[in-house]
Design an enzyme around this catalytic site. Structure first.
Site, short mmCIF file in Angstrom:
data_model
loop_
_atom_site.label_atom_id
_atom_site.label_comp_id
_atom_site.label_asym_id
_atom_site.label_seq_id
_atom_site.Cartn_x
_atom_site.Cartn_y
_atom_site.Cartn_z
N GLU A 135 -13.04 35.82 0.56
CA GLU A 135 -12.51 37.08 0.01
C GLU A 135 -13.48 37.67 -1.00
O GLU A 135 -13.64 38.88 -1.09
CB GLU A 135 -11.16 36.83 -0.67
CG GLU A 135 -10.03 36.49 0.26
CD GLU A 135 -9.64 37.64 1.16
OE1 GLU A 135 -10.46 37.97 2.05
OE2 GLU A 135 -8.56 38.19 1.01
N THR A 188 -10.65 47.28 1.31
CA THR A 188 -10.04 46.73 0.09
C THR A 188 -10.86 47.09 -1.14
O THR A 188 -10.32 47.43 -2.20
CB THR A 188 -9.90 45.19 0.24
OG1 THR A 188 -9.03 44.95 1.34
CG2 THR A 188 -9.31 44.56 -1.00
N1 HSE Z 1 -3.93 41.90 -3.54
C1 HSE Z 1 -5.00 42.50 -2.81
C2 HSE Z 1 -5.05 43.97 -3.14
C3 HSE Z 1 -4.75 42.29 -1.35
O1 HSE Z 1 -3.99 44.60 -3.12
O2 HSE Z 1 -6.13 44.49 -3.40
C4 HSE Z 1 -5.77 42.95 -0.47
O3 HSE Z 1 -6.53 42.02 0.17
#
Ligand code: HSE
Length: 315
Positions: A135, A188
């Protein structure tokens, strides 16, 4: 009889819905499909190689330093202080940049597969930090709200990142999840960039009240409480504008009977909670029609909470 060690393995890691509205970066759940299928095998040249990626429309790099599955496996073998090589074949069976935890599914599948081939030195829970490294390279933040549910299944709460403290929450039997993915890409990285660095006290109070209340609702099978708690004061107000027709689709979900509706992870997918399969189908239809009306192609997924997480597939 001596244990027979395998040289290769096929695994499936499921998609996930992160945040669950009120639990930004700390809550997530796994769904049954879509997901990623990954084949991993030992090689003799001590390198981690991405041999093939399909289903990504040619968008993902074969460079192991840029691939979440390879980076996660590398962090596992670094921790074990071994120099075993692996060849990785990835079938992306889910859209990229969708808010369904696509990068996380590849990380989880890769590191789970390598761990199995190595004779399972780590438990699923212990593998989560390695998958988080995937990630980190995918979006610049090593959050666990996608990787933990994809690895362990179920609904999870990450109480703390340092030290990592992951809590599994119960999933009410009749709780269904509808996820509608509009065919627009939101990375993201970009949807994190629109968030404020600081929130004010009243926003914090509203958010943590809902996070605690959702946890209580899940434990007590209280669908009314779940419906009242799945509200996001932190991310949704800033991210909604990145998703075309978000407010209309959310209204359609609630009008069609959804308990609650918000952004899945960092979007653009939108999720809704439903009580029972029949309600879920009606909600999915309502949400899809809103996108369709606005000429946005979309796909709907309906699932109960996937309690298994990543699994080994038959060879
Ligand atoms: N918690 C993360 C976000 C999840 O909302 O950016 C996305 O991968």
């Amino acid at each position: 009889m001596a244990k027979k060690f395998e040289n290769s393995i096929n695994v499936f890691a499921p998609a996930t819905v992160a945040n669950l509205a009120c639990g930004f970066d700390v809550m997530g759940l796994a769904i049954d499909s879509p997901g990623d299928e990954v084949h991993v095998e030992f090689n003799r040249n001590k390198e981690i190689r991405i041999r093939k990626i399909s289903g990504d429309g040619g968008k993902l790099s074969l460079d192991p330093q840029k691939n979440t599955a390879a980076v996660s496996i590398q962090s596992l073998i670094d921790d074990l202080h071994i120099d075993q090589g692996f060849d990785i074949y990835i079938k992306k069976k889910m859209p990229l940049g969708s808010g369904l935890g696509s990068s996380a599914a590849s990380s989880v599948a890769g590191v789970f597969a390598a761990n199995e081939l190595l004779g399972r030195p780590y438990s699923r829970r212990e593998l989560v930090p390695f998958a988080m490294e995937g990630e980190r390279i995918a979006c610049g933040s090593a959050h666990a709200d996608n990787v933990a549910p994809s690895m362990m299944g179920g609904i999870v709460l990450i109480r703390s990142y340092s030290p990592l403290d992951i809590i599994s929450l119960p999933a009410p039997k009749n709780l269904m999840i509808v996820v509608v993915h509009p065919q627009v890409e939101v990375l993201t990285k970009d949807s994190r960039a629109v968030l404020p660095r600081k929130i004010d006290m009243s926003t914090g109070i509203a958010q943590w009240a809902n996070t605690a209340a959702l946890t209580a609702g899940l434990y007590s099978n209280d669908f009314d409480l779940i419906a009242r708690s799945v509200v996001d004061h932190v991310a949704e107000p800033f991210r909604a504008s990145l998703i075309p027709h978000f407010e209309d689709v959310k209204s359609a979900a609630l009008f069609s009977g959804a308990l609650a509706c918000s952004i899945s992870g960092s979007g653009p997918s939108i999720f809704a909670f439903a009580e029972g399969k029949k309600a879920a189908k009606e909600i999915a239809y309502g949400m899809q029609m809103q996108f369709k009306k606005n000429k946005i192609k979309n796909t709907a997924y309906i699932s109960s909470v996937n309690t298994k997480g990543v699994i080994k597939l038959k060879a």
